[in-house]
Design a protein around this motif. Structure first.
Motif, PDB file in Angstrom:
ATOM      1  N   THR A 201      29.754  14.714  -4.108  1.00  0.00           N
ATOM      2  CA  THR A 201      29.115  15.824  -3.417  1.00  0.00           C
ATOM      3  C   THR A 201      29.079  15.532  -1.914  1.00  0.00           C
ATOM      4  O   THR A 201      29.236  14.397  -1.472  1.00  0.00           O
ATOM      5  CB  THR A 201      27.681  16.050  -3.915  1.00  0.00           C
ATOM      6  OG1 THR A 201      26.882  14.901  -3.541  1.00  0.00           O
ATOM      7  CG2 THR A 201      27.646  16.234  -5.425  1.00  0.00           C
ATOM      8  N   TYR A 202      28.855  16.596  -1.137  1.00  0.00           N
ATOM      9  CA  TYR A 202      28.708  16.416   0.309  1.00  0.00           C
ATOM     10  C   TYR A 202      27.611  15.394   0.623  1.00  0.00           C
ATOM     11  O   TYR A 202      27.785  14.525   1.476  1.00  0.00           O
ATOM     12  CB  TYR A 202      28.341  17.748   0.976  1.00  0.00           C
ATOM     13  CG  TYR A 202      29.401  18.824   0.920  1.00  0.00           C
ATOM     14  CD1 TYR A 202      30.624  18.661   1.561  1.00  0.00           C
ATOM     15  CD2 TYR A 202      29.157  20.024   0.261  1.00  0.00           C
ATOM     16  CE1 TYR A 202      31.589  19.658   1.532  1.00  0.00           C
ATOM     17  CE2 TYR A 202      30.109  21.029   0.230  1.00  0.00           C
ATOM     18  CZ  TYR A 202      31.325  20.850   0.859  1.00  0.00           C
ATOM     19  OH  TYR A 202      32.267  21.845   0.834  1.00  0.00           O
ATOM     20  N   MET A 225      30.169  21.255   5.108  1.00  0.00           N
ATOM     21  CA  MET A 225      29.139  21.637   4.150  1.00  0.00           C
ATOM     22  C   MET A 225      28.469  22.958   4.541  1.00  0.00           C
ATOM     23  O   MET A 225      27.999  23.700   3.689  1.00  0.00           O
ATOM     24  CB  MET A 225      28.099  20.515   4.064  1.00  0.00           C
ATOM     25  CG  MET A 225      27.014  20.715   3.028  1.00  0.00           C
ATOM     26  SD  MET A 225      26.073  19.184   2.726  1.00  0.00           S
ATOM     27  CE  MET A 225      25.543  18.742   4.380  1.00  0.00           C
ATOM     28  N   ASN A 228      30.552  25.376   2.910  1.00  0.00           N
ATOM     29  CA  ASN A 228      30.955  24.990   1.559  1.00  0.00           C
ATOM     30  C   ASN A 228      32.473  24.939   1.422  1.00  0.00           C
ATOM     31  O   ASN A 228      33.046  25.361   0.416  1.00  0.00           O
ATOM     32  CB  ASN A 228      30.351  25.936   0.521  1.00  0.00           C
ATOM     33  CG  ASN A 228      30.353  25.313  -0.875  1.00  0.00           C
ATOM     34  OD1 ASN A 228      30.282  24.105  -1.022  1.00  0.00           O
ATOM     35  ND2 ASN A 228      30.452  26.161  -1.887  1.00  0.00           N
ATOM     36  N   THR A 246      32.766  18.227  -2.498  1.00  0.00           N
ATOM     37  CA  THR A 246      32.325  19.607  -2.603  1.00  0.00           C
ATOM     38  C   THR A 246      30.821  19.640  -2.882  1.00  0.00           C
ATOM     39  O   THR A 246      30.157  18.613  -2.834  1.00  0.00           O
ATOM     40  CB  THR A 246      33.133  20.337  -3.705  1.00  0.00           C
ATOM     41  OG1 THR A 246      32.770  21.713  -3.739  1.00  0.00           O
ATOM     42  CG2 THR A 246      32.904  19.712  -5.064  1.00  0.00           C
ATOM     43  N   SER A 247      30.310  20.827  -3.167  1.00  0.00           N
ATOM     44  CA  SER A 247      28.861  20.953  -3.322  1.00  0.00           C
ATOM     45  C   SER A 247      28.366  20.441  -4.668  1.00  0.00           C
ATOM     46  O   SER A 247      27.188  20.195  -4.853  1.00  0.00           O
ATOM     47  CB  SER A 247      28.434  22.414  -3.150  1.00  0.00           C
ATOM     48  OG  SER A 247      29.097  23.233  -4.094  1.00  0.00           O
TER      49      SER A 247
END
Length: 412
Positions: A201-202, A225, A228, A246-247
């Protein structure tokens, strides 16, 4: 238009053979229907003729007091040189291409030379050339202030350029090409069975980058971020898929068992000094305020801060420890100093709200005889301070305890 931003580090551009390999990545993106926007770093590393550090050392050999404004003008040259080489390579292979400096690409920054922040990006010049069918190459690491001064974005600035352009162009993805195949669970020089992470994740990669992982600059992640926009960290030299940032953890065809993983990686920062101050022994008023204000005025960056009515603990880099101690002693405060420490971080979005994570960390280190000198935590990270001599042992123990290695992945 479907934009794809591709950033290539300096190690990917050193020789013509490597530049030809880079062109293959660019052509592949174009063949998939993307309009590639290519961000380049300066060629090579210190000692090689066009590397940024080589240019800096040349200037400083004349006079070590080069003003920051002129230093920025010099440092911007490395990316322009690599950009010209890249455009020339593309044209030799039959594709129209154009090089834009940071200013020509519409990157507007504040006026803070050597470490400028991007204020906004106006991509109209990039879009104009892309609509004409040209492959746009942008010199990374640089921009222009509101008053037209050349500025540079600090270390890792080409990553920041790529993310800022990705956001401004609403790109489908930002590809960061480097000399490794992705983001690893730990430094493979320390942990033999460290593996490439498929996804992070970010927030996880920001923590990994802030705490010592050097694959991508955290500022670049924070920018992407905001919209996104996914980032892929990939190798220029192999066809490995790399790591997707990614998120959330993506699913690739089968159920993603990493969704419930507690930790994603273990990283580290060496060269740390701990300062410990017993408040009850002090006679000065408002000691915490005086300590932190004095260190701030001395431009000393501090980390790993614990404050209680009885005790104040903090860390500084080894190279500024003597200065920090002198600042405090000038206030009549004499800290206990412990040098040659290391900060070891266990990072994972999955640890939020999960009981027992700290217990596992303490157990892993206790079993290896590693003393925890200080600890702290956030939603995604638990930090421990250890003696530097125990750093590698601590990293291996935590990597093993959270089952991050190749063998553990296979068993899962």
């Amino acid at each position: 238009m479907r934009f794809l931003v591709q950033k290539f580090g300096g190690t990917s551009l050193v020789t013509q053979e490597l530049r030809d390999l880079v062109v293959g990545r660019i052509f592949a993106a174009a063949d998939e229907g993307f309009a590639p926007v290519v961000v380049v770093s300066a060629i090579g590393r210190a000692g090689e003729p066009y590397a940024t550090d080589t240019l800096i050392n040349f200037a400083l050999s004349i006079n070590r007091d080069l003003p920051a404004r002129e230093m920025d003008m010099l440092m911007s040259c490395g990316e322009i040189i690599s950009g010209v080489a890249m455009v020339n390579t593309l044209q030799r292979m039959g594709r129209q291409a154009v090089l834009l400096t940071g200013a020509q690409a519409g990157i507007i920054t504040d006026g803070n030379h050597n470490d400028a922040r991007i204020i906004r990006v106006d991509p109209k010049n990039i879009i104009k050339h892309a609509e004409q069918g040209k492959i746009v190459v942008v010199a990374g690491f640089q921009g222009t202030s509101e008053t037209g001064e050349i500025t540079t974005l600090g270390r890792g600035g080409s990553d920041t350029t790529a993310s800022a352009l990705g956001v401004a162009l609403n790109a489908e993805c930002i590809d960061i090409y480097t000399d490794v195949e992705g983001i690893m669970t730990a430094d493979p020089r320390i942990v033999e069975d460290a593996r490439i992470l498929d996804t992070v994740t970010y927030n996880e990669i920001c923590q990994l980058a802030h705490e010592g992982a050097k694959v991508i600059h955290p500022r670049a992640v924070e920018i992407a971020m905001q919209k996104n926009i996914p980032i892929r960290v990939r190798s220029t030299f192999t066809d490995a898929p790399g790591t997707l940032v990614t998120s959330h953890h993506e699913v690739y065809g089968t159920i993603d068992i990493t969704r419930d993983r507690v930790a994603s990686g273990v990283t580290h920062i060496a060269g740390v000094t701990q300062l410990k101050i017993h408040v009850k022994d002090l006679t000065v008023e408002d000691p915490a305020l005086r300590i932190f204000r004095a260190l701030a005025l001395a431009d000393i960056s501090i980390d790993f801060i614990n404050v209680s009515p009885e005790l104040i603990m903090l860390t500084v880099k080894d190279e500024v420890a003597q200065k920090a101690v002198a600042v405090l002693e000038n206030l009549g405060i004499y800290p206990m100093v412990r040098s040659n420490c290391a900060k070891v971080s266990t990072v994972g979005a999955g640890m939020t709200g999960v009981p027992g994570v700290m217990a596992r960390i303490v157990q892993a280190l206790t079993e290896e005889g590693v003393e925890i000198l200080q600890s702290s935590d956030s939603h995604t990270t638990i930090w421990v301070l250890v003696e530097k001599v125990n750093m590698n042992k601590a990293i291996r123990a935590l990597h093993r305890k959270f089952e991050l290695g190749h063998s553990c992945k296979t068993q899962s």
